[in-house]
Scaffold this motif. Structure first.
Motif, mmCIF file in Angstrom:
data_model
loop_
_atom_site.group_PDB
_atom_site.id
_atom_site.type_symbol
_atom_site.label_atom_id
_atom_site.label_comp_id
_atom_site.label_asym_id
_atom_site.label_seq_id
_atom_site.Cartn_x
_atom_site.Cartn_y
_atom_site.Cartn_z
ATOM 1 N N SER A 105 -36.223 -22.596 122.680
ATOM 2 C CA SER A 105 -35.512 -22.072 121.507
ATOM 3 C C SER A 105 -35.451 -23.087 120.366
ATOM 4 C CB SER A 105 -34.089 -21.678 121.897
ATOM 5 O OG SER A 105 -33.336 -22.837 122.208
ATOM 6 N N VAL A 106 -36.067 -24.222 120.542
ATOM 7 C CA VAL A 106 -36.003 -25.260 119.503
ATOM 8 C C VAL A 106 -37.308 -25.293 118.708
ATOM 9 C CG1 VAL A 106 -35.780 -27.733 119.042
ATOM 10 C CG2 VAL A 106 -34.417 -26.669 120.849
ATOM 11 N N ALA A 107 -37.173 -25.195 117.406
ATOM 12 C CA ALA A 107 -38.330 -25.397 116.511
ATOM 13 C C ALA A 107 -38.224 -26.800 115.934
ATOM 14 C CB ALA A 107 -38.324 -24.360 115.398
ATOM 15 N N TRP A 108 -39.346 -27.459 115.841
ATOM 16 C CA TRP A 108 -39.270 -28.827 115.323
ATOM 17 C C TRP A 108 -40.577 -29.247 114.672
ATOM 18 C CZ3 TRP A 108 -42.138 -32.830 117.870
ATOM 19 C CH2 TRP A 108 -42.712 -32.454 119.092
ATOM 20 N N VAL A 109 -40.429 -30.152 113.729
ATOM 21 C CA VAL A 109 -41.598 -30.711 113.051
ATOM 22 C C VAL A 109 -41.480 -32.224 113.064
ATOM 23 C CG1 VAL A 109 -42.077 -28.732 111.565
ATOM 24 C CG2 VAL A 109 -40.455 -30.445 110.796
ATOM 25 N N THR A 119 -37.820 -32.274 103.493
ATOM 26 C CA THR A 119 -38.892 -31.985 102.563
ATOM 27 C C THR A 119 -39.117 -30.470 102.582
ATOM 28 O OG1 THR A 119 -40.657 -32.110 104.198
ATOM 29 C CG2 THR A 119 -39.993 -34.179 103.135
ATOM 30 N N LEU A 120 -39.729 -29.988 101.505
ATOM 31 C CA LEU A 120 -39.984 -28.544 101.434
ATOM 32 C C LEU A 120 -40.935 -28.115 102.557
ATOM 33 C CD1 LEU A 120 -39.228 -26.061 99.858
ATOM 34 C CD2 LEU A 120 -41.146 -26.508 98.317
ATOM 35 N N ALA A 121 -41.907 -28.978 102.863
ATOM 36 C CA ALA A 121 -42.862 -28.635 103.929
ATOM 37 C C ALA A 121 -42.142 -28.495 105.269
ATOM 38 C CB ALA A 121 -43.949 -29.703 104.022
ATOM 39 N N GLU A 122 -41.256 -29.429 105.563
ATOM 40 C CA GLU A 122 -40.495 -29.355 106.815
ATOM 41 C C GLU A 122 -39.677 -28.067 106.864
ATOM 42 O OE1 GLU A 122 -39.651 -34.146 107.514
ATOM 43 O OE2 GLU A 122 -38.252 -32.922 106.355
ATOM 44 N N ALA A 123 -38.958 -27.820 105.773
ATOM 45 C CA ALA A 123 -38.076 -26.655 105.754
ATOM 46 C C ALA A 123 -38.872 -25.355 105.850
ATOM 47 C CB ALA A 123 -37.240 -26.678 104.477
ATOM 48 N N LYS A 172 -49.959 -15.976 104.024
ATOM 49 C CA LYS A 172 -50.045 -16.996 102.978
ATOM 50 C C LYS A 172 -49.474 -18.336 103.470
ATOM 51 C CE LYS A 172 -48.029 -14.476 99.710
ATOM 52 N NZ LYS A 172 -47.578 -14.104 98.382
ATOM 53 N N GLY A 173 -49.217 -19.214 102.546
ATOM 54 C CA GLY A 173 -48.567 -20.486 102.827
ATOM 55 C C GLY A 173 -49.147 -21.263 103.997
ATOM 56 N N PRO A 174 -48.275 -21.861 104.798
ATOM 57 C CA PRO A 174 -48.757 -22.727 105.891
ATOM 58 C C PRO A 174 -49.527 -21.980 106.971
ATOM 59 C CG PRO A 174 -46.354 -22.499 105.961
ATOM 60 C CD PRO A 174 -46.813 -21.874 104.680
ATOM 61 N N VAL A 175 -49.305 -20.666 107.073
ATOM 62 C CA VAL A 175 -50.083 -19.890 108.043
ATOM 63 C C VAL A 175 -51.549 -19.876 107.613
ATOM 64 C CG1 VAL A 175 -50.419 -17.615 109.072
ATOM 65 C CG2 VAL A 175 -48.105 -18.473 108.700
ATOM 66 N N HIS A 232 -41.869 -24.849 107.246
ATOM 67 C CA HIS A 232 -42.383 -24.664 108.613
ATOM 68 C C HIS A 232 -41.270 -24.176 109.543
ATOM 69 C CE1 HIS A 232 -46.492 -26.781 108.779
ATOM 70 N NE2 HIS A 232 -46.223 -26.500 107.523
ATOM 71 N N LEU A 233 -40.121 -24.817 109.460
ATOM 72 C CA LEU A 233 -39.013 -24.422 110.332
ATOM 73 C C LEU A 233 -38.534 -23.007 110.010
ATOM 74 C CD1 LEU A 233 -36.979 -27.755 110.375
ATOM 75 C CD2 LEU A 233 -38.186 -26.745 112.310
ATOM 76 N N ALA A 234 -38.515 -22.657 108.732
ATOM 77 C CA ALA A 234 -38.041 -21.323 108.346
ATOM 78 C C ALA A 234 -38.977 -20.235 108.868
ATOM 79 C CB ALA A 234 -37.912 -21.231 106.821
ATOM 80 N N HIS A 235 -40.274 -20.541 108.972
ATOM 81 C CA HIS A 235 -41.189 -19.583 109.606
ATOM 82 C C HIS A 235 -40.737 -19.297 111.050
ATOM 83 C CE1 HIS A 235 -44.032 -20.091 106.273
ATOM 84 N NE2 HIS A 235 -44.732 -19.087 106.775
#
Lengths: 303, 95
Positions: free
Chosen positions: B15-19, A6-10, A33-36, A12-15
């Motif tokens: 080192s792991v990011a996760w949701v 999902t865009l939300a997952e991606a 901005k955004g999720p922060v 958050h991880l990209a942050h």
């Protein structure tokens, strides 16, 4: 696998990815901005497709070089050096990831020297947790200033009521001390005059006028009066550029087809030579036609 | 005899990011050149990952599932062995 994210997952991880990448080179960055903003209670939920990073202005070139080393892709076309032509941000993508990563060298509406503005924000920065990682962010009051400027940036004067609903939500999340900090931060970063009307509408007392940045303030107001008029945008870049940068600026404005919004940079890459030639002609014709309008608009405002 | 690394508790590698959204976990290892694509854990994997993150031991993990305890235990050990080998988790510091 990424396509199923999902865009939300991606996002958050990209942050977390971007924060760790910058930390490896000790490049100070603030995520905005955004999720922060959501995690700080300044925004209600909602999808964000961007990772917005305000970078230490002294290290922006290092940051750009770094992300290139990692193979991240400049979103607006590899040929475009956004910083050199006065754009405040450069967008990148991590191959295979949906969010864009916008690397800001400064924030429009913060009229003070970008380095001093950044230092002011960094001095009070906080850590938020996204994807179980530490993400550096402005203090909530400072973040409010950024969100308010962002909300106003693409609105013409008189349209700011559109921006007030989310700003009132953000304002309500701040305690009285933080609301005072908003005014202080706005003054110290040169954002007081751009935000004066908004602050008054929110019930804050912005205090005496700040006349330190009259030229930059005039440019900010002009850009808002001509929202969406690319000729005015380019004329402003021309005025702000040093002489040695101006030849490239002209070339970018009239000839760099990767910057033409009628297609994405990626689509222009795939266009035929004839399509690119015709696109350049249209761009040059449109640009030349817009110059008198932009200059007249500027003179008409007496700035 | 099972080693500490296989009986837990463990910690998610820093080192792991996760949701964790709904019934799945998406994770990515943060290491240069930072272009790794995320890995998705569905259903059982997501339950195990979240329980590991909460510090559950192997014996505690087994109680999260119904079925033959030995079979469940073997499945969990396979999962743990796999994520340990990838450096996604490590033994918790028991000091």
């Amino acid at each position: 696998m990424t396509a199923e994210l999902t865009l939300a997952e991606a996002t958050h991880l990209a942050h977390a990815v971007a924060a760790r990448a910058m930390a490896t080179e000790d490049i100070r960055v603030l995520f905005v901005k955004g999720p922060v903003a959501v995690s700080q209670g300044l925004r209600t939920g909602g999808l964000s497709s961007d990772v917005d990073i305000l970078c230490d202005p002294a290290r922006v070139r290092d940051a750009v070089d770094l992300v290139h080393e990692y193979g991240w892709t400049r979103y607006s076309g590899e040929q475009t050096d956004a910083m050199a032509i006065g754009m405040h941000a450069t967008a990148f993508t991590i191959p295979g990831w949906p969010p864009t990563i916008d690397l800001h060298a400064n924030f429009p509406g913060m009229l003070a020297d970008p380095q001093s503005a950044f230092e002011r924000l960094w001095a009070a920065h906080r850590i938020v947790r996204l994807a179980h990682h530490n993400i550096p962010a402005p203090a909530p009051a400072d973040h409010f200033v950024i969100l308010a400027l962002h909300a106003l940036r693409t609105l013409a004067p008189g349209e700011q009521t559109v921006a007030m609903a989310p700003l009132k939500t953000a304002w309500a999340s701040l305690d009285p001390r933080e609301r005072q900090d908003v005014v202080t931060t706005a003054r110290e970063t040169g954002a007081l005059e751009p935000l004066r009307e908004v602050l008054i509408e929110l019930g804050a007392e912005p205090g005496p006028a700040d006349d330190r940045f009259s030229t930059a303030l005039a440019q900010w107001r002009r850009s808002r009066e001509h929202v969406g008029d690319s000729a005015v945008v380019w004329l402003t870049r021309w005025e702000q550029a040093r002489w040695r940068e101006r030849p490239e600026l002209v070339w970018r404005a009239f000839w760099d087809i990767s910057m033409d919004n009628s297609r994405s940079p990626q689509e222009w890459e795939l266009a035929t030579r004839r399509e690119r030639a015709l696109g350049r002609l249209r761009r040059a014709r449109r640009g030349l036609a817009g110059v008198p309008r932009a200059i007249n608009g500027r003179r008409g405002k007496g700035s | 005899m099972e080693t500490i690394g296989r009986t837990g508790p463990w910690v998610i590698d820093e080192s792991v990011a996760w949701v964790h959204h709904d019934d799945r976990v998406v994770l990515v290892k943060l290491a240069p050149p930072f272009t790794a694509l995320p890995t998705r854990l569905d259903a059982t994997g997501a339950i195990l990952w979240s329980a590991i993150a909460q510090g559950e031991t192997l014996d505690e993990l087994v109680t999260n599932f119904e079925g033959d305890p030995d079979e469940v235990r073997r499945g969990i050990i396979d999962f743990v062995t796999n994520v340990l080998a990838q450096g996604l988790i490590g033994p918790a510091d028991r000091s």
